[in-house]
Design a protein around this motif. Sequence first.
Motif: not given
Length: 118
Positions: A77-87, A96-103, A108-109
């Motif tokens: 599988g894939i793990i993506v971690v994105t910061f949401l502001g400072a906190n 593993a079936s997830a499309n990285i580009g779509n994630l 972003k959306k």
Amino acid sequence: MSQLRDLLTDFVRVEGVNAAVVISRDGFVIEGETNGCDLDHEAVGAVVSIGMGSSAVMANELHVGDIVQTMFECAKGIIVVTFLGANALLALVSDASANIGNLRYQLKKRIPAIEAAL
């Protein structure tokens, strides 16, 4: 926080996404949703928080600036971690079936609405 829960519920409907968890910088789960998988939100919060601390040290030592988003491509599988502001952080756990580009596109959306719901 029902708006945040609704946004995360919608996120786990994206093909391949198993969990979407919003975590404070110190590892406490603010809100989380799964697609029915057996991931424990609290465990996700704890391990993501620790992993991001290590990643921040790495980015600092390599002089590449603050981390905005990180991705771990694993055997199952894939793990993506994105910061949401400072906190806060948003952790997505997918299979593993997830499309990285779509994630990345979905993140972003959806990030502005998730940040506004915090």
